[in-house]
Design an enzyme around this catalytic site. Structure first.
Site, PDB file in Angstrom:
ATOM      1  N   GLU A 122       0.491  -1.249   0.157  1.00  0.00           N
ATOM      2  CA  GLU A 122      -0.032  -0.343   0.133  1.00  0.00           C
ATOM      3  C   GLU A 122       0.406   1.630  -0.171  1.00  0.00           C
ATOM      4  O   GLU A 122       1.946   1.150   1.209  1.00  0.00           O
ATOM      5  CB  GLU A 122      -1.134  -0.017   0.985  1.00  0.00           C
ATOM      6  CG  GLU A 122      -1.793  -0.962   1.277  1.00  0.00           C
ATOM      7  CD  GLU A 122      -2.651  -1.524   2.015  1.00  0.00           C
ATOM      8  OE1 GLU A 122      -3.844  -1.393   2.101  1.00  0.00           O
ATOM      9  OE2 GLU A 122      -2.991  -1.549   3.741  1.00  0.00           O
ATOM     10  N   CYS A 135       3.101   8.236   1.764  1.00  0.00           N
ATOM     11  CA  CYS A 135       3.844   7.244   3.105  1.00  0.00           C
ATOM     12  C   CYS A 135       4.398   6.224   2.278  1.00  0.00           C
ATOM     13  O   CYS A 135       3.057   5.831   1.164  1.00  0.00           O
ATOM     14  CB  CYS A 135       2.689   7.293   3.466  1.00  0.00           C
ATOM     15  SG  CYS A 135       3.424   6.052   4.960  1.00  0.00           S
ATOM     16  N   CYS A 142       6.159  -7.046   7.385  1.00  0.00           N
ATOM     17  CA  CYS A 142       6.871  -6.863   8.459  1.00  0.00           C
ATOM     18  C   CYS A 142       8.205  -7.009   8.918  1.00  0.00           C
ATOM     19  O   CYS A 142       6.545  -7.948   9.467  1.00  0.00           O
ATOM     20  CB  CYS A 142       6.959  -5.295   9.428  1.00  0.00           C
ATOM     21  SG  CYS A 142       8.397  -4.790  10.487  1.00  0.00           S
ATOM     22  N   CYS A 146       5.967  -5.169  16.217  1.00  0.00           N
ATOM     23  CA  CYS A 146       5.755  -4.231  16.521  1.00  0.00           C
ATOM     24  C   CYS A 146       4.847  -4.687  17.623  1.00  0.00           C
ATOM     25  O   CYS A 146       3.835  -4.752  16.651  1.00  0.00           O
ATOM     26  CB  CYS A 146       6.008  -3.081  16.571  1.00  0.00           C
ATOM     27  SG  CYS A 146       7.904  -3.002  16.053  1.00  0.00           S
ATOM     28  N   CYS A 149       1.744  -2.691  15.878  1.00  0.00           N
ATOM     29  CA  CYS A 149       1.121  -2.481  14.207  1.00  0.00           C
ATOM     30  C   CYS A 149       0.694  -3.573  13.470  1.00  0.00           C
ATOM     31  O   CYS A 149       1.101  -4.737  13.852  1.00  0.00           O
ATOM     32  CB  CYS A 149       2.654  -2.577  13.705  1.00  0.00           C
ATOM     33  SG  CYS A 149       3.009  -1.662  11.861  1.00  0.00           S
ATOM     34  N   GLU A 212       9.951  -2.448   7.392  1.00  0.00           N
ATOM     35  CA  GLU A 212      11.470  -2.135   7.540  1.00  0.00           C
ATOM     36  C   GLU A 212      12.592  -1.296   6.851  1.00  0.00           C
ATOM     37  O   GLU A 212      13.075  -2.199   6.783  1.00  0.00           O
ATOM     38  CB  GLU A 212      11.990  -2.719   9.021  1.00  0.00           C
ATOM     39  CG  GLU A 212      13.272  -2.741   9.169  1.00  0.00           C
ATOM     40  CD  GLU A 212      13.167  -0.662  10.396  1.00  0.00           C
ATOM     41  OE1 GLU A 212      12.437  -0.225  10.483  1.00  0.00           O
ATOM     42  OE2 GLU A 212      14.085  -0.195   9.430  1.00  0.00           O
ATOM     43  N   SER A 243      12.029   6.509   8.200  1.00  0.00           N
ATOM     44  CA  SER A 243      11.205   5.841   9.463  1.00  0.00           C
ATOM     45  C   SER A 243      12.065   4.575   9.861  1.00  0.00           C
ATOM     46  O   SER A 243      11.695   3.459   9.290  1.00  0.00           O
ATOM     47  CB  SER A 243      10.574   6.069   9.755  1.00  0.00           C
ATOM     48  OG  SER A 243       9.903   5.845  11.025  1.00  0.00           O
ATOM     49  N   HIS A 267       9.344   4.711  21.124  1.00  0.00           N
ATOM     50  CA  HIS A 267       7.308   4.433  21.512  1.00  0.00           C
ATOM     51  C   HIS A 267       7.476   4.396  22.678  1.00  0.00           C
ATOM     52  O   HIS A 267       6.984   3.868  23.518  1.00  0.00           O
ATOM     53  CB  HIS A 267       7.164   3.079  20.689  1.00  0.00           C
ATOM     54  CG  HIS A 267       7.077   3.896  19.396  1.00  0.00           C
ATOM     55  ND1 HIS A 267       6.531   4.732  19.127  1.00  0.00           N
ATOM     56  CD2 HIS A 267       7.319   2.653  18.272  1.00  0.00           C
ATOM     57  CE1 HIS A 267       6.320   4.381  17.232  1.00  0.00           C
ATOM     58  NE2 HIS A 267       7.195   3.938  17.498  1.00  0.00           N
ATOM     59  N   CYS A 387      -1.334   5.657  10.507  1.00  0.00           N
ATOM     60  CA  CYS A 387      -0.179   5.057  10.673  1.00  0.00           C
ATOM     61  C   CYS A 387      -0.378   3.523  11.479  1.00  0.00           C
ATOM     62  O   CYS A 387      -1.329   3.109  12.080  1.00  0.00           O
ATOM     63  CB  CYS A 387       0.814   5.262  11.965  1.00  0.00           C
ATOM     64  SG  CYS A 387       1.326   6.983  11.579  1.00  0.00           S
TER      65      CYS A 387
HETATM   66  N1  SAH Z   1       8.792   0.078  10.020  1.00  0.00           N
HETATM   67  C1  SAH Z   1       9.528   1.393  10.575  1.00  0.00           C
HETATM   68  C2  SAH Z   1       8.698   2.566   9.326  1.00  0.00           C
HETATM   69  C3  SAH Z   1       6.845   1.986   9.047  1.00  0.00           C
HETATM   70  S1  SAH Z   1       6.003   2.538  10.451  1.00  0.00           S
HETATM   71  C4  SAH Z   1       9.406   2.191  11.574  1.00  0.00           C
HETATM   72  O1  SAH Z   1       8.510   1.051  12.561  1.00  0.00           O
HETATM   73  O2  SAH Z   1       9.738   3.162  11.818  1.00  0.00           O
HETATM   74  C5  SAH Z   1       5.609   4.238  10.342  1.00  0.00           C
HETATM   75  C6  SAH Z   1       5.114   4.657  11.963  1.00  0.00           C
HETATM   76  O3  SAH Z   1       4.444   4.257  12.337  1.00  0.00           O
HETATM   77  C7  SAH Z   1       6.134   4.106  13.421  1.00  0.00           C
HETATM   78  O4  SAH Z   1       6.457   4.923  13.725  1.00  0.00           O
HETATM   79  C8  SAH Z   1       5.204   2.467  13.855  1.00  0.00           C
HETATM   80  O5  SAH Z   1       5.780   2.754  14.803  1.00  0.00           O
HETATM   81  C9  SAH Z   1       4.048   3.695  14.058  1.00  0.00           C
HETATM   82  N2  SAH Z   1       2.620   2.485  14.148  1.00  0.00           N
HETATM   83  C10 SAH Z   1       2.877   1.759  13.361  1.00  0.00           C
HETATM   84  N3  SAH Z   1       1.370   1.000  13.923  1.00  0.00           N
HETATM   85  C11 SAH Z   1       0.596   1.818  14.564  1.00  0.00           C
HETATM   86  C12 SAH Z   1      -0.232   2.383  15.322  1.00  0.00           C
HETATM   87  N4  SAH Z   1      -0.947   1.284  15.070  1.00  0.00           N
HETATM   88  N5  SAH Z   1      -1.081   3.571  15.618  1.00  0.00           N
HETATM   89  C13 SAH Z   1       0.160   4.615  15.504  1.00  0.00           C
HETATM   90  N6  SAH Z   1       1.666   4.310  14.468  1.00  0.00           N
HETATM   91  C14 SAH Z   1       1.833   3.396  14.409  1.00  0.00           C
HETATM   92 FE1  SF4 Z   2       7.407  -3.560  11.427  1.00  0.00          FE
HETATM   93 FE2  SF4 Z   2       7.838  -1.058  11.958  1.00  0.00          FE
HETATM   94 FE3  SF4 Z   2       4.878  -2.260  12.892  1.00  0.00          FE
HETATM   95 FE4  SF4 Z   2       7.411  -2.617  13.447  1.00  0.00          FE
HETATM   96  S1  SF4 Z   2       5.968  -0.730  13.785  1.00  0.00           S
HETATM   97  S2  SF4 Z   2       5.978  -3.752  12.546  1.00  0.00           S
HETATM   98  S3  SF4 Z   2       9.370  -1.891  11.853  1.00  0.00           S
HETATM   99  S4  SF4 Z   2       5.842  -1.918  10.300  1.00  0.00           S
END
Ligand code: SAH
Ligand code: SF4
Length: 410
Positions: A122, A135, A142, A146, A149, A212, A243, A267, A387
Site C-alpha cells: 500500500e 507514505c 514486516c 511491533c 502495528c 522496515e 523511519s 515509543h 499509521c
Molecule cells: N517500520 C518503520 C516504518 C513504518 S511504521 C518503523 O517502524 O519506523 C511508521 C510509524 O507508524 C512508526 O513510527 C510506527 O511505530 C507507527 N505505528 C505503527 N503502528 C501504529 C498504530 N497502530 N498506531 C499509531 N502508530 C503506529
Molecule cells: Fe514493522 Fe514498523 Fe510495524 Fe514495527 S512499526 S512492525 S518495524 S512496520
C-alpha cells in the site's frame, strides 16, 4: 499475542526473506522502471547499440522515464522516430498494478498495489495545507512484529524492488497529474516554476508505509537515489524522511549513502516496555539506539531527528515517561523533535489509545523542556490508511482462510 511469541528477531543485519530477481515478463521485454542510468545503458548495449549510443540513449530515456513520467517510447520526442519502435519491442516502462484506490473524507488517498508476482502492498498520500506527503512502503509486510502495528501481524514478507518502491512515487504523480509540462525538444517553452516543488501537491516523501526500510537497505537506497536525482524525480533529500524501528547497524550507512532525514520509532523509554512493544529492542537497546542517533550523519539543529512515540494507554504515557524521554534526549544531546502519534486501533489490537488529556499533558511536559512535541492528527482512519493500519486485504483473507482451516481441522 501468539505472533510475538513466534517471532524470530532477524540476525545481525539483513536476513529478510526473498529478495528476488525481477520477475521476467511473459512477452520477454524488460521493464526499465527502477533501473539506474548505467544499467539502462548496459541493457541498450546488450540489445545492440554501440557504447556511445547506448550511453546517450540511456540518458534520454532516463529523463523521460523519471523526470517526465512518460511510459510510452513514442512520446520521447528527442529520440529518432525509427528508434522508438526498436525500444518498444524490447522494453517497457511499467507501473505497479492498482488493485484499489480509496479516498478518505479528509482527502487522504490510499492505493492498494500488486507486484507482478502477486503480492499486495500500500501507498498513502496525505495532503496538508502547506505540503503533500506520500507514505511509501519498503516491504510487503514486516518481519518485526511491533505489538501495536497491524503490518507487523502480516505473515507474508518480501522486500520490494527499487522499481516497486520508486513506482509508488511515480504512480502518485500520475494520479495527481504532476509531471512537468513542456516539451524536451523545445526547452525554451519551459518555465522554472514547472520544475520546482512549489505549487505541487506531492512535496514530501516518508518511508513510513509497510515494512522496515533499513532491512531492505540496498533497494530503498537505489529507489531514493532515483527520487533525489536532479534529472529524475528531483525531490530534495530534505523533503524525504526514512523511519526506522531502530536497526542500529544500518543507521550510519543510511546517513552516509542516502542522506535523508531520520525518524526513529522510539515509543518507550524503559527496556521493559520497549522490549515488549518493539521487540527489536531486545537486540539493539535504547542506549545503543540513541548513540547511533547522536552519530547520525547530517543531523543538526537545522535537521533534527524525529522521535516517533505512539501513545498507548497506561503503557508508555505517564508523566514519568515524558520526563524520562526528555532526560534521555538531553543526555545524548540529540537535536530532536518528538512526534506523538495517537494509537490507531485495528481489529484485535492488544492496546488502546491514551486519552486526549493524557496525550496533551505528555506533549506539554516535553514542550516545557524545550523540545517540540506536536501530536500527529490521525489521517485516513476511515480507509485504514493511518499509521500502523496498513495490512493488505489479500493477506487478511488468507489469514481468515487459515483460521477457518485450523478451526475445521480442530
Ligand atoms: N517500520 C518503520 C516504518 C513504518 S511504521 C518503523 O517502524 O519506523 C511508521 C510509524 O507508524 C512508526 O513510527 C510506527 O511505530 C507507527 N505505528 C505503527 N503502528 C501504529 C498504530 N497502530 N498506531 C499509531 N502508530 C503506529
Ligand atoms: Fe514493522 Fe514498523 Fe510495524 Fe514495527 S512499526 S512492525 S518495524 S512496520
Amino acid at each position: 499475542m501468539a505472533d510475538t511469541a513466534l517471532m524470530s528477531i532477524p540476525g545481525q543485519v539483513d536476513p529478510v526473506p526473498a529478495p528476488r530477481e525481477i520477475t521476467p515478463r511473459a512477452d520477454g521485454r524488460v521493464d526499465l522502471m527502477g533501473l539506474p542510468r548505467p544499467r539502462i545503458a548496459e541493457l541498450l548495449a546488450e540489445a545492440g547499440l554501440d557504447a556511445k549510443q547506448a550511453r546517450l540513449r540511456a540518458k534520454q530515456v532516463f529523463h523521460w522515464l523519471y523526470h517526465r513520467g512518460v511510459t510510452d517510447f513514442e512520446a520521447m520526442t528527442d529520440i529518432a522516430k525509427t528508434m522508438r519502435p526498436w525500444l518498444a519491442e524490447r522494453f517497457v516502462i511499467g507501473r505497479p498494478e492498482v488493485v484499489e484506490a480509496q479516498h478518505s473524507t479528509d482527502g487522504t488517498r490510499k492505493w492498494l498495489l500488486r507486484t507482478a508476482d502477486g503480492h499486495d502492498f500500500e501507498t498513502v498520500f496525505i495532503p496538508d495545507a502547506d505540503r503533500g506527503t506520500l507514505c511509501v512502503s519498503s516491504q510487503v509486510g514486516c518481519t518485526l512484529n511491533c505489538r501495536f502495528c497491524h503490518t507487523g501481524t502480516m505473515r507474508l514478507v518480501r522486500n520490494l524492488t527499487p522499481g516497486e518502491i520508486v513506482g509508488q512515487v511515480m504512480l502518485a504523480r500520475d494520479a495527481l497529474g504532476e509531471w512537468p509540462k513542456g516539451r524536451m525538444d523545445m526547452p525554451e517553452e519551459e518555465t522554472a516554476a514547472e520544475y520546482s516543488a512549489d505549487g505541487r501537491l506531492l512535496t514530501n516523501i516518508v518511508m513510513m508505509g509497510m515494512g522496515e526500510p533499513l532491512y531492505n537497505f540496498d533497494n530503498v537506497r537505489d529507489a531514493l537515489k532515483l527520487v533525489m536525482d536532479g534529472d529524475g524525480l528531483a525531490l530534495s533529500k530534505r523533503r524525504i524522511t526514512l523511519s526506522t524501528s531502530g536497526v542500529v547497524p544500518m543507521m550510519a550507512r543510511c546517513g552516509e549513502e542516502i542522506g535523508v532525514n531520520l525518524a526513529v520509532s522510539l515509543h518507550a523509554v524503559s527496556k521493559e516496555v520497549r522490549d515488549e512493544i518493539v521487540p527489536l529492542n531486545r537486540k539493539y537497546g535504547i542506549e545503543e539506539l540513541l548513540e547511533a542517533c547522536a552519530a547520525y550523519p547530517g543531523a543538526s539543529n537545522a535537521r533534527r531527528i524525529t522521535f516517533e512515540y505512539v501513545m498507548l494507554r497506561d503503557k508508555n504515557d505517564s508523566d514519568e515517561d515524558a520526563r524520562e524521554l526528555v532526560r534521555l534526549l538531553k543526555q545524548f544531546r540529540l537535536p530532536a523533535k518528538v512526534n506523538l502519534i495517537p494509537f490507531n486501533p485495528w481489529p484485535g489490537a492488544p492496546y488502546e489509545c491514551s486519552t486526549p488529556e493524557r496525550v496533551r499533558r505528555f506533549s506539554d511536559i516535553v514542550f516545557e523542556a524545550g523540545i517540540s512535541a506536536p501530536v500527529r492528527t490521525p489521517r485516513g482512519r476511515d480507509i485504514d490508511a493511518a499509521c500502523g493500519q496498513l495490512r493488505t486485504a489479500a493477506e487478511k483473507k488468507s489469514r481468515a482462510e487459515r483460521d477457518r482451516e485450523s478451526t475445521e481441522s480442530a
